[in-house]
Design a protein around this motif. Sequence first.
Motif, PDB file in Angstrom:
ATOM      1  N   ALA A  13      -6.527 -46.356   3.520  1.00 35.31           N
ATOM      2  CA  ALA A  13      -7.977 -46.240   3.392  1.00 35.31           C
ATOM      3  C   ALA A  13      -8.634 -47.590   3.139  1.00 35.31           C
ATOM      4  O   ALA A  13      -9.762 -47.832   3.571  1.00 35.31           O
ATOM      5  CB  ALA A  13      -8.325 -45.267   2.262  1.00 35.31           C
ATOM      6  N   LEU A  43      -9.614 -39.310   2.068  1.00 36.88           N
ATOM      7  CA  LEU A  43     -10.260 -40.567   1.692  1.00 36.88           C
ATOM      8  C   LEU A  43     -11.231 -41.039   2.766  1.00 36.88           C
ATOM      9  O   LEU A  43     -12.264 -41.653   2.456  1.00 36.88           O
ATOM     10  CB  LEU A  43      -9.195 -41.636   1.439  1.00 36.88           C
ATOM     11  N   ASN A  44     -10.922 -40.748   4.015  1.00 39.32           N
ATOM     12  CA  ASN A  44     -11.799 -41.163   5.117  1.00 39.32           C
ATOM     13  C   ASN A  44     -12.900 -40.155   5.404  1.00 39.32           C
ATOM     14  O   ASN A  44     -13.727 -40.399   6.300  1.00 39.32           O
ATOM     15  CB  ASN A  44     -10.971 -41.389   6.390  1.00 39.32           C
ATOM     16  N   ALA A  73     -15.089 -38.983   3.092  1.00 35.45           N
ATOM     17  CA  ALA A  73     -16.196 -39.061   2.134  1.00 35.45           C
ATOM     18  C   ALA A  73     -17.526 -39.180   2.878  1.00 35.45           C
ATOM     19  O   ALA A  73     -17.610 -39.804   3.942  1.00 35.45           O
ATOM     20  CB  ALA A  73     -15.998 -40.256   1.205  1.00 35.45           C
ATOM     21  N   GLY A  85     -21.886 -42.926   0.715  1.00 36.54           N
ATOM     22  CA  GLY A  85     -21.318 -44.268   0.709  1.00 36.54           C
ATOM     23  C   GLY A  85     -22.392 -45.337   0.833  1.00 36.54           C
ATOM     24  O   GLY A  85     -22.340 -46.371   0.144  1.00 36.54           O
ATOM     25  N   THR A 108     -16.720 -47.069  -5.969  1.00 35.15           N
ATOM     26  CA  THR A 108     -16.859 -46.157  -4.827  1.00 35.15           C
ATOM     27  C   THR A 108     -15.604 -45.314  -4.643  1.00 35.15           C
ATOM     28  O   THR A 108     -15.672 -44.105  -4.374  1.00 35.15           O
ATOM     29  CB  THR A 108     -17.143 -46.958  -3.545  1.00 35.15           C
ATOM     30  N   LEU A 109     -14.454 -45.958  -4.818  1.00 38.62           N
ATOM     31  CA  LEU A 109     -13.196 -45.222  -4.693  1.00 38.62           C
ATOM     32  C   LEU A 109     -13.074 -44.163  -5.769  1.00 38.62           C
ATOM     33  O   LEU A 109     -12.725 -43.007  -5.487  1.00 38.62           O
ATOM     34  CB  LEU A 109     -12.022 -46.207  -4.775  1.00 38.62           C
ATOM     35  N   ARG A 120     -14.743 -41.479  -3.130  1.00 42.23           N
ATOM     36  CA  ARG A 120     -13.676 -41.217  -2.164  1.00 42.23           C
ATOM     37  C   ARG A 120     -12.533 -40.383  -2.757  1.00 42.23           C
ATOM     38  O   ARG A 120     -12.003 -39.498  -2.085  1.00 42.23           O
ATOM     39  CB  ARG A 120     -13.145 -42.539  -1.608  1.00 42.23           C
TER      40      ARG A 120
END
Length: 261
Positions: free
Chosen positions: A83, A142-143, A145, A150, A163-164, A168
């Motif tokens: 990710a 994870l991809n 989100a 974002g 952000t993670l 995510r």
Amino acid sequence: MSARFAGWLLPAVVGLAALGAWEAAIRILEIPPYIVPAPSRIALALVRDWAILGPALWFTVKIAALSLLAAVVGGGALALLFAASPRVERSLLPYAIILQVTPVVAVAPLIIIWVDNTTAALLICAWIVAFFPILSNTTLGLNSADRNLGELFRLYGASRWQTLRHLRLPAALPYFLGGLRISGGLALIGAVVAEFVAGAGGRESGLAYRILESGYRLDIPRMFAALTLISAAGIAIYALLAGLSHLLLRRWHESALSREE
């Protein structure tokens, strides 16, 4: 509560009816136990041979649990790396796919030859089977989100770690838990297949070896008893992981909220 109880009651009724029909067919047709044993004989074998089957069950479940833990750690860490860097994902994902599509029964003999420790070889074989669902599902989560969220995080100056952590990872959690439920059963399958290939006996032997041993001795009730324990272990693993998934998602995710209703 009544709907949930009915959801458990119906499979139990169907299972009991199937066992009753099985028992009746064996008795009416007088099928010998060395061909197909009756459920009563299987239950008797479970009680009679528990001193042998119990440690074997524990060994198989231990291998499956440790390999699942390794798959969670390895697959989750690699998914985070994928990710963070699409270039790394494009570079390594084909090899993860090759690892997944290669039948473990084909590579298990090589692993057992290369690794001196039989338990470690079994762990590696089971890990190979359980690894990919964790990796693929977590990477997808994870991809997945929300891109608008974002952009909002970037607008407010959130760091990549923030952000993670706050966007995510929560978005990936349902995907990760779905992969975990799949990998739980696959880890058990991988452990059993690896035990079949290894064929190692002694104190450190699992249910697969007990099945082989029972076949050599034509002790078919014990063989079915070992198969029953494998099935029960698989059901228990799935129920445990499904309960964990519900516990973590029940207050906020749609999949769990719909069940609460």
